[in-house]
Write a protein that holds these residues in place. Structure first.
Motif, PDB file in Angstrom:
ATOM      1  N   GLN A  20      41.755  74.080  78.993  1.00 11.19           N
ATOM      2  CA  GLN A  20      42.414  74.902  79.658  1.00 11.19           C
ATOM      3  C   GLN A  20      41.801  76.731  78.393  1.00 11.19           C
ATOM      4  O   GLN A  20      42.439  76.989  79.646  1.00 11.19           O
ATOM      5  CB  GLN A  20      43.742  74.551  79.039  1.00 11.19           C
ATOM      6  CG  GLN A  20      45.042  73.475  78.739  1.00 11.19           C
ATOM      7  CD  GLN A  20      45.416  72.823  78.368  1.00 11.19           C
ATOM      8  OE1 GLN A  20      45.226  73.546  76.621  1.00 11.19           O
ATOM      9  NE2 GLN A  20      46.453  72.223  78.602  1.00 11.19           N
ATOM     10  N   LEU A  23      39.924  77.626  82.064  1.00  7.75           N
ATOM     11  CA  LEU A  23      40.725  78.068  82.965  1.00  7.75           C
ATOM     12  C   LEU A  23      40.990  79.342  82.999  1.00  7.75           C
ATOM     13  O   LEU A  23      41.082  80.506  84.162  1.00  7.75           O
ATOM     14  CB  LEU A  23      41.844  77.144  83.510  1.00  7.75           C
ATOM     15  CG  LEU A  23      42.811  77.089  84.344  1.00  7.75           C
ATOM     16  CD1 LEU A  23      41.745  77.215  85.905  1.00  7.75           C
ATOM     17  CD2 LEU A  23      44.216  75.777  84.243  1.00  7.75           C
ATOM     18  N   LEU A  59      41.625  72.253  87.901  1.00  5.74           N
ATOM     19  CA  LEU A  59      43.226  72.030  87.015  1.00  5.74           C
ATOM     20  C   LEU A  59      42.819  70.367  87.892  1.00  5.74           C
ATOM     21  O   LEU A  59      43.561  69.836  87.239  1.00  5.74           O
ATOM     22  CB  LEU A  59      44.035  72.909  88.418  1.00  5.74           C
ATOM     23  CG  LEU A  59      44.326  73.854  88.647  1.00  5.74           C
ATOM     24  CD1 LEU A  59      44.742  75.025  89.464  1.00  5.74           C
ATOM     25  CD2 LEU A  59      44.658  74.237  87.071  1.00  5.74           C
ATOM     26  N   HIS A  60      42.407  70.171  88.615  1.00 10.37           N
ATOM     27  CA  HIS A  60      42.056  68.468  88.713  1.00 10.37           C
ATOM     28  C   HIS A  60      41.201  67.464  87.737  1.00 10.37           C
ATOM     29  O   HIS A  60      41.976  66.916  87.653  1.00 10.37           O
ATOM     30  CB  HIS A  60      41.421  68.625  90.141  1.00 10.37           C
ATOM     31  CG  HIS A  60      41.070  66.779  90.634  1.00 10.37           C
ATOM     32  ND1 HIS A  60      41.639  66.128  90.891  1.00 10.37           N
ATOM     33  CD2 HIS A  60      39.710  66.275  90.502  1.00 10.37           C
ATOM     34  CE1 HIS A  60      41.261  64.825  91.207  1.00 10.37           C
ATOM     35  NE2 HIS A  60      40.470  64.548  90.958  1.00 10.37           N
ATOM     36  N   THR A  63      44.359  67.324  85.323  1.00  8.43           N
ATOM     37  CA  THR A  63      45.291  66.571  85.899  1.00  8.43           C
ATOM     38  C   THR A  63      45.009  65.405  85.662  1.00  8.43           C
ATOM     39  O   THR A  63      46.061  64.142  84.739  1.00  8.43           O
ATOM     40  CB  THR A  63      45.659  66.669  87.511  1.00  8.43           C
ATOM     41  OG1 THR A  63      46.165  68.000  88.158  1.00  8.43           O
ATOM     42  CG2 THR A  63      46.706  65.178  87.928  1.00  8.43           C
TER      43      THR A  63
END
Length: 69
Positions: A20, A23, A59-60, A63
């Protein structure tokens, strides 16, 4: 190893919190690149695509990590 493999391996080893933070940093980098592009300071436009791809990889990974929990 290639730069892409290093990037993938580094992202695969991140925890949720680290991913995070990374990101957030990449989104800020992309924002700053857009500002620099408007001022005409960007020499290598390939950096945009690389940054967007790194964001997609993170992001992958996030997830996957969230589905494991």
């Amino acid at each position: 190893m290639s730069k892409l493999k290093d990037s993938r391996k580094r992202i695969a080893d991140l925890s949720v919190g680290e991913a995070q933070n990374e990101l957030k940093d990449l989104r800020l980098k992309l924002f700053n690149l857009r500002l620099q592009q408007q001022r005409g300071e960007v020499k290598n436009s390939r950096v945009f695509a690389e940054t967007r791809k790194d964001i997609a990889r993170l992001l992958h990974r996030l997830t996957i990590l969230e589905n494991e929990q």
